[in-house]
Design a protein around this motif. Structure first.
Motif, PDB file in Angstrom:
ATOM      1  N   ARG A  12       0.833  -1.197   0.000  1.00 13.56           N
ATOM      2  CA  ARG A  12       0.000   0.000   0.000  1.00 13.56           C
ATOM      3  C   ARG A  12       0.873   1.255   0.000  1.00 13.56           C
ATOM      4  NH1 ARG A  12      -3.108  -1.457   3.675  1.00 13.56           N
ATOM      5  NH2 ARG A  12      -2.209  -0.397   5.485  1.00 13.56           N
ATOM      6  N   PHE A  13       1.964   1.248   0.790  1.00 12.53           N
ATOM      7  CA  PHE A  13       2.887   2.390   0.811  1.00 12.53           C
ATOM      8  C   PHE A  13       3.495   2.608  -0.568  1.00 12.53           C
ATOM      9  CE2 PHE A  13       7.252   3.941   1.117  1.00 12.53           C
ATOM     10  CZ  PHE A  13       7.059   5.160   1.753  1.00 12.53           C
ATOM     11  N   LEU A  14       3.960   1.535  -1.205  1.00 11.92           N
ATOM     12  CA  LEU A  14       4.561   1.656  -2.532  1.00 11.92           C
ATOM     13  C   LEU A  14       3.546   2.137  -3.555  1.00 11.92           C
ATOM     14  CD1 LEU A  14       6.760  -1.584  -2.579  1.00 11.92           C
ATOM     15  CD2 LEU A  14       7.533   0.777  -2.248  1.00 11.92           C
ATOM     16  N   TYR A  15       2.318   1.638  -3.458  1.00 13.31           N
ATOM     17  CA  TYR A  15       1.266   2.045  -4.395  1.00 13.31           C
ATOM     18  C   TYR A  15       0.920   3.524  -4.220  1.00 13.31           C
ATOM     19  CZ  TYR A  15      -3.377   2.393  -6.505  1.00 13.31           C
ATOM     20  OH  TYR A  15      -4.455   2.791  -7.246  1.00 13.31           O
ATOM     21  N   GLN A  16       0.823   3.964  -2.973  1.00 14.06           N
ATOM     22  CA  GLN A  16       0.402   5.330  -2.697  1.00 14.06           C
ATOM     23  C   GLN A  16       1.511   6.352  -2.942  1.00 14.06           C
ATOM     24  OE1 GLN A  16      -1.000   5.058   1.372  1.00 14.06           O
ATOM     25  NE2 GLN A  16      -3.031   4.372   0.756  1.00 14.06           N
ATOM     26  N   ASN A  17       2.756   5.901  -2.965  1.00 15.65           N
ATOM     27  CA  ASN A  17       3.888   6.823  -3.127  1.00 15.65           C
ATOM     28  C   ASN A  17       4.778   6.469  -4.301  1.00 15.65           C
ATOM     29  OD1 ASN A  17       3.705   8.453  -0.406  1.00 15.65           O
ATOM     30  ND2 ASN A  17       3.455   6.300   0.153  1.00 15.65           N
ATOM     31  N   GLY A  18       4.245   5.671  -5.219  1.00 11.89           N
ATOM     32  CA  GLY A  18       5.051   5.175  -6.329  1.00 11.89           C
ATOM     33  C   GLY A  18       5.666   6.269  -7.180  1.00 11.89           C
ATOM     34  N   LEU A  19       4.928   7.320  -7.464  1.00 12.05           N
ATOM     35  CA  LEU A  19       5.428   8.374  -8.353  1.00 12.05           C
ATOM     36  C   LEU A  19       6.648   9.058  -7.747  1.00 12.05           C
ATOM     37  CD1 LEU A  19       5.060   9.973 -10.963  1.00 12.05           C
ATOM     38  CD2 LEU A  19       3.498  11.503  -9.732  1.00 12.05           C
ATOM     39  N   SER A  20       6.556   9.489  -6.498  1.00 11.23           N
ATOM     40  CA  SER A  20       7.693  10.175  -5.874  1.00 11.23           C
ATOM     41  C   SER A  20       8.865   9.227  -5.665  1.00 11.23           C
ATOM     42  CB  SER A  20       7.275  10.811  -4.544  1.00 11.23           C
ATOM     43  OG  SER A  20       6.799   9.833  -3.648  1.00 11.23           O
ATOM     44  N   LEU A  21       8.588   7.965  -5.327  1.00  8.85           N
ATOM     45  CA  LEU A  21       9.674   7.009  -5.094  1.00  8.85           C
ATOM     46  C   LEU A  21      10.451   6.720  -6.369  1.00  8.85           C
ATOM     47  CD1 LEU A  21       7.892   4.491  -2.682  1.00  8.85           C
ATOM     48  CD2 LEU A  21       9.729   6.086  -2.103  1.00  8.85           C
TER      49      LEU A  21
END
Length: 227
Positions: A12-21
């Motif tokens: 969920r963290f990766l999905y919600q912050n994928g663009l910035s990461l």
């Protein structure tokens, strides 16, 4: 149509912050590449000037690395600061990057301090709210000024090393920032950033990218303004 949101905390963290990461990783990878290639290139230059080579650790604290890095960052921050400010009041018919021509939008409404989840500055009001309403552009302008100064600082060191190697007098930071060399380095980057802005503004009138928030819907008319 709704998308399925992952249930595990990590996914969920990766999905919600994928663009910035992903973009942060791209920044770090290219910065590493710039550092390694810049280190090699600058040592070649130092050898030609009869000066000792730098270790990689010494290089990343050198004026050459500082100048090369912040010369580019300054133009990026200036681009974003001006883009944020100019899109408040200026319009472009048909562009996905423009607000609608004759309508107020959600971003134009006055902040409501009674909204339960409103940020603290909205509830505080006064000068705090005034600053918060402009905080995005102010942050970009502050980052631009910081990068602009560091570009000058690094450039002064590199310039003075060259001056000493040729038996010429060295200059202060402010003297270097008044040279045509400093402004050539800045302006060649600024114009490229402004070109990228006008490109996305104008090309988004006629071209589309399915699924991107920077594009209008694929079936939108060319004359339709906004996303």
């Amino acid at each position: 149509m709704t998308q399925h949101t992952p249930t595990s905390p990590l996914r969920r963290f990766l999905y919600q912050n994928g663009l910035s990461l992903v973009i942060t990783v791209m920044v770090l990878v290219t910065l590493l590449g710039q550092t390694l290639t810049g280190h090699h290139d600058y040592n070649d230059e130092l050898k030609q000037l009869g000066r000792p080579e730098l270790s990689l650790g010494e290089y990343v604290t050198s004026g050459h690395w500082t100048e090369a890095t912040f010369e580019n960052w300054e133009s990026e921050f200036l681009q974003m600061a001006l883009y944020v400010v100019l899109t408040v009041s200026l319009r472009q018919k048909g562009s996905a990057e423009s607000k609608k021509l004759d309508e107020e939008e959600e971003v134009d409404r006055q902040p409501d301090p009674n909204k339960p989840d409103a940020p603290w500055p909205v509830k505080q009001g006064g000068a705090v709210l005034w600053l918060y309403k402009r905080s995005l552009s102010l942050a970009f302008f502050a980052l631009f000024l910081g990068a602009f100064f560091l570009h000058g600082l690094g450039g002064t060191e590199v310039y003075n090393i060259e001056q000493q190697a040729h038996g010429e007098p060295t200059v202060s930071l402010w003297e270097y920032m008044a040279t045509s060399r400093f402004w050539f380095e800045s302006l060649q980057n600024w114009q490229s950033e402004f070109l990228s802005i006008v490109s996305i503004v104008v090309l988004s009138i006629w071209l589309r990218q399915h699924g991107s928030p920077e594009s209008k819907p694929v079936d939108a008319a060319h004359s339709e303004t906004g996303k």
